[in-house]
Enzyme design. Sequence first.
Site, PDB file in Angstrom:
ATOM      1  N   GLY A 165       0.816  -1.200   0.000  1.00  0.00           N
ATOM      2  CA  GLY A 165       0.000   0.000   0.000  1.00  0.00           C
ATOM      3  C   GLY A 165       0.854   1.257   0.000  1.00  0.00           C
ATOM      4  O   GLY A 165       2.055   1.211   0.288  1.00  0.00           O
ATOM      5  N   CYS A 166       0.235   2.389  -0.292  1.00  0.00           N
ATOM      6  CA  CYS A 166       0.995   3.633  -0.444  1.00  0.00           C
ATOM      7  C   CYS A 166       1.521   4.160   0.888  1.00  0.00           C
ATOM      8  O   CYS A 166       2.726   4.396   1.032  1.00  0.00           O
ATOM      9  CB  CYS A 166       0.143   4.680  -1.167  1.00  0.00           C
ATOM     10  SG  CYS A 166      -1.493   4.946  -0.442  1.00  0.00           S
ATOM     11  N   TYR A 167       0.651   4.344   1.875  1.00  0.00           N
ATOM     12  CA  TYR A 167       1.143   4.761   3.193  1.00  0.00           C
ATOM     13  C   TYR A 167       2.152   3.744   3.713  1.00  0.00           C
ATOM     14  O   TYR A 167       3.190   4.117   4.265  1.00  0.00           O
ATOM     15  CB  TYR A 167      -0.011   4.830   4.197  1.00  0.00           C
ATOM     16  CG  TYR A 167      -0.826   6.094   4.197  1.00  0.00           C
ATOM     17  CD1 TYR A 167      -0.249   7.334   4.463  1.00  0.00           C
ATOM     18  CD2 TYR A 167      -2.192   6.054   3.976  1.00  0.00           C
ATOM     19  CE1 TYR A 167      -1.010   8.495   4.496  1.00  0.00           C
ATOM     20  CE2 TYR A 167      -2.973   7.197   4.012  1.00  0.00           C
ATOM     21  CZ  TYR A 167      -2.379   8.419   4.267  1.00  0.00           C
ATOM     22  OH  TYR A 167      -3.139   9.556   4.306  1.00  0.00           O
ATOM     23  N   ALA A 168       1.829   2.471   3.560  1.00  0.00           N
ATOM     24  CA  ALA A 168       2.706   1.424   4.078  1.00  0.00           C
ATOM     25  C   ALA A 168       4.099   1.514   3.468  1.00  0.00           C
ATOM     26  O   ALA A 168       5.104   1.351   4.166  1.00  0.00           O
ATOM     27  CB  ALA A 168       2.095   0.047   3.802  1.00  0.00           C
ATOM     28  N   THR A 169       4.179   1.801   2.178  1.00  0.00           N
ATOM     29  CA  THR A 169       5.481   1.912   1.527  1.00  0.00           C
ATOM     30  C   THR A 169       6.318   3.013   2.149  1.00  0.00           C
ATOM     31  O   THR A 169       7.489   2.808   2.513  1.00  0.00           O
ATOM     32  CB  THR A 169       5.301   2.159   0.021  1.00  0.00           C
ATOM     33  OG1 THR A 169       4.676   1.020  -0.578  1.00  0.00           O
ATOM     34  CG2 THR A 169       6.636   2.400  -0.666  1.00  0.00           C
TER      35      THR A 169
END
Length: 342
Positions: free
Chosen positions: A151-155
């Site tokens: 995911g984007c935040y996770a990255t």
Amino acid sequence: MHESAPGAEKLPGVSIIGASGYSGAELTRLILRHPAVRLERLYAFSQAGKSAMSLYPATGCDMTYHTYEGETLSDIYFLALPHGEAHAIVPRLQAAGRMVVDLSGDFRLRDTAEHERFYGGKKPADAVMTYAMPELSRKEIAASRALSNPGCYATAIILGLAPLFDAASPLPKVRSVACAAMSGLSGAGRSSKTELSFAEMGGNIRAYKVGMHQHTPEIMQALGTSATNPSFDFSFTPLIGPLVRGIYATLTVKLEKPVAQADAAAAYEAFYRDAPFTRVRRQMPEVRHVAHTNYCDVFPAYAGEDGTLTVVSTIDNLLKGAAGQAVENMNIMLGIDQTSGL
């Protein structure tokens, strides 16, 4: 009609399911110009019959969107669908021996209870995919044929923290992490929502899903623990602000003992020495430094005498946080240059 370049018929063919969303449009643009694969087909149920050029002229793609009806003709399939929709498609593609990169959250979490708590619905039991963050699992990606894209935040958050959780890290142990991260409006997808319109968000910032964002268990899983039984205290406050693309994460870490900022920077540089798209900076990162690129910029910005370490991490949510990282993962899976087409 889209025409392939000479010799393109010998290259692996790619189809994109969910091609009319923002991530799908970025995938279209990247794959169309990729030197080692050829774009074969675009699927988008709500936009079937329209051309990609009519929705996204910047892609330069004149192909028509089609309704996906279970075909397995291409070598590689990217799925850029809303969460919950890949469940019914991925097993069929895997059974047909196709390579798959899924950009949704459907297959990211190993823990069934956490998936159901944070995403809702049942976790699929008939498909196994590799969680594919190139900086952390390059060998596993290279040996896989089905990948779950982060995911984007996770990255942004995982890459900002990963060097602290490396078994070989010389840095002190982490006691707690407090994260505040802001995303651009494109992170919510292309569907029209009044609360995300320019009139509502221009000059405005707000928090949402505080304490219950679906990327929380993904972050904890990647760092070797879980949201259910964490090995360190973690809080995550996601915010949305008046920019189109980008994620800006500030990570306030409490360590068991103080560390010098120069030592933290050296450990981060050593950890990401062979990571072509993660840049350890010696100045404060900005969203504009990474917008429209596949880079993640990370900066250990402050080290206090009380054991505080503040790390700033920023990405383009549509590229390193979605389509760009998906292409990067495809490159590794195909055994070609990781940076190809990016």
